[in-house]
Design a protein around this motif. Structure first.
Motif, PDB file in Angstrom:
ATOM      1  N   GLY A 185     -13.133  16.212  -5.580  1.00 37.82           N
ATOM      2  CA  GLY A 185     -13.606  15.650  -6.827  1.00 37.82           C
ATOM      3  C   GLY A 185     -14.310  14.309  -6.694  1.00 37.82           C
ATOM      4  N   THR A 186     -15.320  14.099  -7.571  1.00 33.43           N
ATOM      5  CA  THR A 186     -15.990  12.810  -7.698  1.00 33.43           C
ATOM      6  C   THR A 186     -15.955  12.386  -9.164  1.00 33.43           C
ATOM      7  OG1 THR A 186     -18.160  13.822  -8.079  1.00 33.43           O
ATOM      8  CG2 THR A 186     -17.564  13.313  -5.787  1.00 33.43           C
ATOM      9  N   LYS A 187     -16.445  11.175  -9.424  1.00 33.27           N
ATOM     10  CA  LYS A 187     -16.552  10.671 -10.793  1.00 33.27           C
ATOM     11  C   LYS A 187     -17.743   9.710 -10.882  1.00 33.27           C
ATOM     12  CE  LYS A 187     -13.363   6.814  -9.928  1.00 33.27           C
ATOM     13  NZ  LYS A 187     -12.111   6.137 -10.371  1.00 33.27           N
ATOM     14  N   PHE A 188     -18.181   9.486 -12.092  1.00 34.96           N
ATOM     15  CA  PHE A 188     -19.243   8.545 -12.416  1.00 34.96           C
ATOM     16  C   PHE A 188     -20.591   8.953 -11.804  1.00 34.96           C
ATOM     17  CE2 PHE A 188     -15.586   5.309 -12.401  1.00 34.96           C
ATOM     18  CZ  PHE A 188     -15.285   5.565 -13.721  1.00 34.96           C
ATOM     19  N   PHE A 189     -21.595   8.185 -12.166  1.00 34.13           N
ATOM     20  CA  PHE A 189     -22.926   8.349 -11.584  1.00 34.13           C
ATOM     21  C   PHE A 189     -23.578   6.980 -11.475  1.00 34.13           C
ATOM     22  CE2 PHE A 189     -27.465   9.117 -11.491  1.00 34.13           C
ATOM     23  CZ  PHE A 189     -27.545  10.140 -10.571  1.00 34.13           C
ATOM     24  N   PRO A 190     -24.057   6.576 -10.278  1.00 35.82           N
ATOM     25  CA  PRO A 190     -23.962   7.291  -9.007  1.00 35.82           C
ATOM     26  C   PRO A 190     -22.511   7.619  -8.649  1.00 35.82           C
ATOM     27  CG  PRO A 190     -25.471   5.445  -8.839  1.00 35.82           C
ATOM     28  CD  PRO A 190     -24.766   5.297 -10.144  1.00 35.82           C
ATOM     29  N   VAL A 230     -29.980   5.538 -13.429  1.00 36.00           N
ATOM     30  CA  VAL A 230     -30.825   5.957 -12.316  1.00 36.00           C
ATOM     31  C   VAL A 230     -30.099   5.689 -11.007  1.00 36.00           C
ATOM     32  CG1 VAL A 230     -33.042   5.685 -11.155  1.00 36.00           C
ATOM     33  CG2 VAL A 230     -32.886   5.422 -13.654  1.00 36.00           C
ATOM     34  N   ASP A 231     -30.046   6.698 -10.158  1.00 34.54           N
ATOM     35  CA  ASP A 231     -29.506   6.538  -8.808  1.00 34.54           C
ATOM     36  C   ASP A 231     -30.652   6.117  -7.906  1.00 34.54           C
ATOM     37  OD1 ASP A 231     -28.466   6.723  -6.259  1.00 34.54           O
ATOM     38  OD2 ASP A 231     -27.402   8.603  -6.623  1.00 34.54           O
ATOM     39  N   SER A 232     -30.633   4.874  -7.448  1.00 38.22           N
ATOM     40  CA  SER A 232     -31.749   4.356  -6.653  1.00 38.22           C
ATOM     41  C   SER A 232     -31.895   5.078  -5.326  1.00 38.22           C
ATOM     42  CB  SER A 232     -31.556   2.850  -6.410  1.00 38.22           C
ATOM     43  OG  SER A 232     -30.328   2.608  -5.741  1.00 38.22           O
ATOM     44  N   ALA A 233     -30.789   5.655  -4.822  1.00 40.27           N
ATOM     45  CA  ALA A 233     -30.851   6.336  -3.531  1.00 40.27           C
ATOM     46  C   ALA A 233     -31.551   7.680  -3.623  1.00 40.27           C
ATOM     47  CB  ALA A 233     -29.448   6.508  -2.964  1.00 40.27           C
ATOM     48  N   THR A 234     -31.339   8.397  -4.736  1.00 40.98           N
ATOM     49  CA  THR A 234     -31.906   9.748  -4.868  1.00 40.98           C
ATOM     50  C   THR A 234     -33.048   9.817  -5.865  1.00 40.98           C
ATOM     51  OG1 THR A 234     -30.358  10.371  -6.628  1.00 40.98           O
ATOM     52  CG2 THR A 234     -29.644  10.731  -4.347  1.00 40.98           C
ATOM     53  N   GLY A 235     -33.156   8.823  -6.745  1.00 43.41           N
ATOM     54  CA  GLY A 235     -34.179   8.854  -7.780  1.00 43.41           C
ATOM     55  C   GLY A 235     -33.808   9.713  -8.973  1.00 43.41           C
ATOM     56  N   ILE A 236     -32.609  10.282  -8.977  1.00 41.51           N
ATOM     57  CA  ILE A 236     -32.176  11.140 -10.086  1.00 41.51           C
ATOM     58  C   ILE A 236     -31.777  10.272 -11.279  1.00 41.51           C
ATOM     59  CG2 ILE A 236     -30.382  12.754 -10.836  1.00 41.51           C
ATOM     60  CD1 ILE A 236     -30.380  13.938  -8.052  1.00 41.51           C
TER      61      ILE A 236
END
Length: 585
Positions: A437-442, A208-214
């Motif tokens: 490019g990005t990686k991981f979640f968050p 869970v991404d606490s900033a977005t709630g996703i």
């Protein structure tokens, strides 16, 4: 037949006598310093055939650019009022005087109208001729050049001249001074030998991404799938349609082949509805491009692009463009032509298409330093023409971190022609959306995410506020003199770019690189186009003015990570736009 039969019978003395005196007054049109990685190998064979492209000045490109920015500005009353093919061609068609002057000059060298091919708008002329004739026409000397690292060869010159009266009627002639290596941009590829049957770690707790709630599956931090991307980018419950006029495409070059059997394996693994429908894609060949279905020739780059771009947007109409173009010249193998500049081949074709796909992704590019300014500008105007017609274009920002140039093997510092670091082309073109490019979640920045500032293109107005804020926050003197602070800044946006589960040659592999980010972003654009078309709205078209204004609020700002390269720590991902992840994801 490249030589006009009648003129070929005339003695050279007669031809010379027939030319007006002013034709003999030559002046250098273009001269370059060859990149340090290329050295002369020997004289070019006089009978070596070259496909020569001559660019005539476009009559009213500035007006086209004005149209482009108006119809791409969400605050303008003309937003979304895309131009037709005919309207675009009228704006870039060369002046008749330029056409006549260049045609007559070619005729004086025995090249008749039947030997000339012309682009849809008439702004490019293409001929095939031997080195010996081209050297005479351009008052130059071609050589074979060898690349110090790759061992590749090119037939090029570093300077060429034209009659003085022609200088204003010709923008550029290539291949002459272009030393690009034009390559695909995936960073690394490795097989997953132990996970052939299934995606591992399915029992991990959701993230869970606490900033977005996703919330996303726990497996998404080790394996990226279509479902992971839909979860991360909030598209899980969106279903596109096949009958609203939507379309999406990816480009393929350098004998990268997209395999149908691999696509079916990918769909069975990640998009069951597409597998049940036996969904496939259109293949369009340009300049004798191939798409071999030999499983041993399946291209990881091509498969990555089609599997994720089309997997995200199924059942939207999808197309794979395979553009031909021989590898660089090999001295001991006889070639009939020497062509490794396929961008213009693809642009000629797509600009002549009455209804090009609405969203197109490319994962190939050159170091900006190897692309002459004149060539970069003309290719860039082609991308602007597509944007004016309502086509969205994404390009990978590169996989070498900051600067993204070939480093010196000993020092890892980037040594360019003139000692400065530069961006990638065509990502540096201001009419294209460059994807980092990005990686991981968050999410956090991928260390290889290409980013920086162009020396060829000035920063467009739509970037001013965002980029000035980034530059203003840099510590004083950071990389002073190593980048052009007033240049076009890249990337514009970013997406996931590591751990992509791709099928190639019947085998599941993991791929990382901004070559994964570009088709991912265009896939999301394809979904947005679908939503607009269902409401009777036009396609998004050229994205950047929208992205840097209203749409910025819809981005997830990436503030962790950096992009080291060229012997430096690179830039940091920070609040707001940055030269690692752009506006974010």
């Amino acid at each position: 037949m490249w030589l006009n039969s009648a003129l070929s019978l005339l003695p050279l003395a007669v031809l010379a006598f027939a030319l007006p005196t002013k034709d003999c007054e030559l002046k250098v049109k273009e001269s370059v310093v060859p990149p340090a990685t290329w050295t002369k190998f020997g004289a070019a064979p006089p009978d070596h055939m070259i496909k020569l492209r001559i660019a005539l000045p476009q009559s009213n490109f500035r007006a086209l650019e004005e149209h482009l920015y108006e119809i791409s500005n969400p605050y303008h009353e003309r937003y979304g009022a895309h131009l037709t093919k005919e309207e675009v061609e009228a704006l870039v068609a060369p002046h008749p005087e330029s056409v006549d002057s260049v045609t007559n000059w070619l005729s004086s060298h025995g090249i008749g109208e039947g030997d000339i091919s012309r682009s849809p708008a008439g702004d490019w002329l293409i001929i095939e001729a031997p080195v010996s004739l081209i050297e005479t026409m351009l008052d130059t000397k071609y050589h074979v050049w060898k690349h110090a690292t790759t061992g590749e060869y090119l037939v090029r010159t570093t300077s060429y001249s034209l009659p003085k009266y022609l200088l204003d009627h010709v923008d550029l002639i290539q291949p002459t001074t272009m030393f690009g290596t034009f390559r695909k941009l995936e960073s690394t590829i490795h097989s997953i030998s132990s996970t052939e049957g299934q995606i591992q770690s399915l029992d991990l707790a959701p993230i869970v991404d606490s900033a977005t709630g996703i919330t996303v599956d726990g497996s998404c931090n080790s394996t990226i799938t279509v479902n992971c991307l839909k979860q991360i980018y909030n598209a899980v419950n969106y279903t596109p349609s096949a009958d609203v006029g939507n379309s999406i495409a990816v480009t393929g070059y350098l004998d990268q082949f997209a395999n149908f059997a691999d696509l079916q394996a990918f769909y069975a693994d990640q998009v069951p509805a597409a597998a049940a429908a036996n969904a496939t894609f259109n293949v369009v060949s340009i300049a004798a491009g191939n798409n071999s279905q030999d499983p041993t020739q399946a291209g990881v780059e091509a498969n990555l692009d089609v599997q994720f771009a089309f997997g995200l947007t199924f059942p939207v109409e999808s197309t794979f463009y395979t553009t031909g173009g021989l590898p660089p010249f090999i001295p001991d193998v006889r070639r009939t032509t020497n062509s490794n500049e396929p961008y213009t081949e693809w642009l000629d074709f797509i600009l002549g298409h009455p209804n090009p796909p609405l969203a197109i992704s490319t994962s190939y590019g050159d170091d900006e330093q190897t692309v002459p300014l004149s060539y970069a500008q003309r290719a860039c105007t082609g991308f602007a023409q597509l944007g004016a017609r309502g086509v969205s274009l994404t390009v990978s920002s590169g996989d070498g971190g900051v600067g993204d140039s070939d480093p010196d093997p000993a020092t890892q510092q980037c040594i360019t022609n003139d000692g400065t670091n530069r961006a990638r082309f065509p990502a540096s073109c201001p009419y294209i959306t460059a994807v980092g490019g990005t990686k991981f979640f968050p999410e956090q920045a991928a260390s290889f995410s290409g980013g920086g500032f162009s020396d060829w293109f000035a920063r467009p107005a739509y970037q001013d506020s965002a980029v000035n804020a980034f530059l203003g926050a840099l510590p004083n003197g950071t990389y002073a003199g190593l980048f052009n602070a007033s240049g076009r800044a890249t990337p514009d946006v970013a997406t996931q770019s590591e751990f992509f589960r791709v099928f190639a040659g019947g085998v599941a592999r993991q791929v990382q690189g901004t070559s994964a980010a570009a088709p991912t972003f265009i896939g999301i654009v394809g979904l947005l186009n679908d939503a607009r078309l269902k409401k009777g709205l036009p396609s998004l078209g050229f994205l950047n003015p929208l992205l840097y204004s209203q749409a910025a609020s819809g981005f997830n700002d990436i503030t962790v990570g950096s992009n080291p390269g060229c012997g430096t720590p690179g830039f940091n991902a920070t609040k707001g736009w940055d030269a690692v992840t752009g506006l974010g994801t």
